[in-house]
Motif scaffolding. Structure first.
Motif, PDB file in Angstrom:
ATOM      1  N   HIS A  53       0.870  -1.182   0.000  1.00  0.00           N
ATOM      2  CA  HIS A  53       0.000   0.000   0.000  1.00  0.00           C
ATOM      3  C   HIS A  53       0.901   1.223   0.000  1.00  0.00           C
ATOM      4  CE1 HIS A  53      -3.551   2.355   0.492  1.00  0.00           C
ATOM      5  NE2 HIS A  53      -3.381   2.635   1.780  1.00  0.00           N
ATOM      6  N   TYR A  57      -3.186   6.308   9.219  1.00  0.00           N
ATOM      7  CA  TYR A  57      -4.281   5.519   8.677  1.00  0.00           C
ATOM      8  C   TYR A  57      -3.783   4.528   7.638  1.00  0.00           C
ATOM      9  CZ  TYR A  57      -8.406   4.326   5.943  1.00  0.00           C
ATOM     10  OH  TYR A  57      -9.379   3.636   5.262  1.00  0.00           O
ATOM     11  N   HIS A  93      -4.454   0.559   7.522  1.00  0.00           N
ATOM     12  CA  HIS A  93      -5.126  -0.062   6.382  1.00  0.00           C
ATOM     13  C   HIS A  93      -4.306  -1.233   5.843  1.00  0.00           C
ATOM     14  CE1 HIS A  93      -8.024  -0.090   3.084  1.00  0.00           C
ATOM     15  NE2 HIS A  93      -7.006  -0.275   2.259  1.00  0.00           N
ATOM     16  N   ARG A 123      -4.750  -4.190   8.083  1.00  0.00           N
ATOM     17  CA  ARG A 123      -6.091  -4.768   7.938  1.00  0.00           C
ATOM     18  C   ARG A 123      -6.117  -5.707   6.729  1.00  0.00           C
ATOM     19  NH1 ARG A 123      -5.980  -3.059  12.231  1.00  0.00           N
ATOM     20  NH2 ARG A 123      -7.311  -1.506  13.230  1.00  0.00           N
ATOM     21  N   SER A 148      -3.392  -3.292  -2.080  1.00  0.00           N
ATOM     22  CA  SER A 148      -4.587  -2.495  -1.824  1.00  0.00           C
ATOM     23  C   SER A 148      -5.231  -2.098  -3.147  1.00  0.00           C
ATOM     24  CB  SER A 148      -4.225  -1.240  -1.032  1.00  0.00           C
ATOM     25  OG  SER A 148      -3.430  -0.356  -1.829  1.00  0.00           O
ATOM     26  N   THR A 199     -12.584  -1.844   8.642  1.00  0.00           N
ATOM     27  CA  THR A 199     -12.231  -1.720   7.228  1.00  0.00           C
ATOM     28  C   THR A 199     -13.099  -2.623   6.361  1.00  0.00           C
ATOM     29  OG1 THR A 199      -9.928  -1.183   7.747  1.00  0.00           O
ATOM     30  CG2 THR A 199     -10.374  -2.024   5.536  1.00  0.00           C
ATOM     31  N   THR A 212     -13.461  -3.059   2.216  1.00  0.00           N
ATOM     32  CA  THR A 212     -12.915  -2.606   0.941  1.00  0.00           C
ATOM     33  C   THR A 212     -12.691  -3.819   0.052  1.00  0.00           C
ATOM     34  OG1 THR A 212     -11.118  -1.300  -0.078  1.00  0.00           O
ATOM     35  CG2 THR A 212     -10.518  -2.752   1.754  1.00  0.00           C
TER      36      THR A 212
END
Length: 229
Positions: free
Chosen positions: A132, A146, A150, A153, A177, A206, A208
């Motif tokens: 990411h 953040y 992320h 996660r 990601s 999360t 997504t």
């Protein structure tokens, strides 16, 4: 254990922020970084004793450093923080992200194969790897943001964990990601974008989607003996 990399400086670093916490003023330095998080599969399984785990951790770090260097990303230029059964790596913004998509996965598989070839089953390594990028905050205790949350996660998501089943021959699962896939992976002819499959991720707060690719050890070609006369 974090690497002895000084606080970020240079053109890729954002301005410092003054944050008030109670009666203290905290100075934060922000910077854009490519984020790599790795996690050892089944690190704490009962069949592995403390010595096995030490050798596995040593092998993971050796494999990660060798793979980064082979991919053209100097390990010494990155910040890396130990996570017990894994590691967080922050790559400077001036390092091309395509290197992580194009070269790092295969280089890491090669390094893992070298380790696994000379170690017993209890000390062999399979890894999950998340990719990411985003803004990172540096303070006197380390890093946060953040984008880091992320990334972890994604790394801990059921879709990533289930990709490396016990009967799978794969040694590496890469999860990119949505941003990293859309902006980096799918635009490169060397990244094997078609080998990634879209997965839905729901982990804590999360929700997504992301993209997962499995990598297996290269198949060794057998040398056939000449036929008998």
């Amino acid at each position: 254990m974090s690497s002895p990399i000084p606080e970020p400086r240079g053109p890729n670093v954002g301005s410092e922020l003054l944050v008030v916490a109670g009666d203290e003023a905290l100075m934060l330095t922000t910077a854009h970084r490519t984020i790599v998080a790795a996690d050892i599969v089944d690190f704490g399984q009962h069949s592995r004793n403390n010595i096995n785990q030490v050798r596995i951790r040593h092998g993971m770090y050796k494999a990660m450093q060798a793979a980064f260097d082979a991919a053209g990303i100097p390990w010494s230029s990155c910040r890396h923080e130990d996570r017990g059964d894994g590691v967080l790596v922050l790559v400077p913004a001036d390092v091309r992200k395509t290197l992580l998509a194009d070269h790092l996965p295969n280089a890491l598989v090669e390094a893992l194969v070298r380790h696994n070839r000379i170690h017993p089953p209890r000390e062999r390594i399979r890894l999950r790897l998340a990719l990411h990028a985003g803004e990172i905050n540096y303070d006197q205790h380390g890093v946060t943001g953040y984008a880091i949350n992320h990334t972890f996660r994604l790394l801990d998501a059921d879709a990533t964990r289930s990709a490396l089943k016990k009967n799978s021959s794969a040694v590496l699962a890469v999860i990119g990601s949505a941003w990293f896939f859309d902006e980096v992976i799918r635009h490169s002819e060397l990244s094997q974008a078609k080998a990634y499959r879209r997965v839905e991720v729901s982990n804590k707060e999360t929700t997504t989607h992301a993209w997962v690719r499995l990598l297996r050890p290269p198949v060794m070609r057998r040398l056939h003996a000449p036929p008998n006369p």
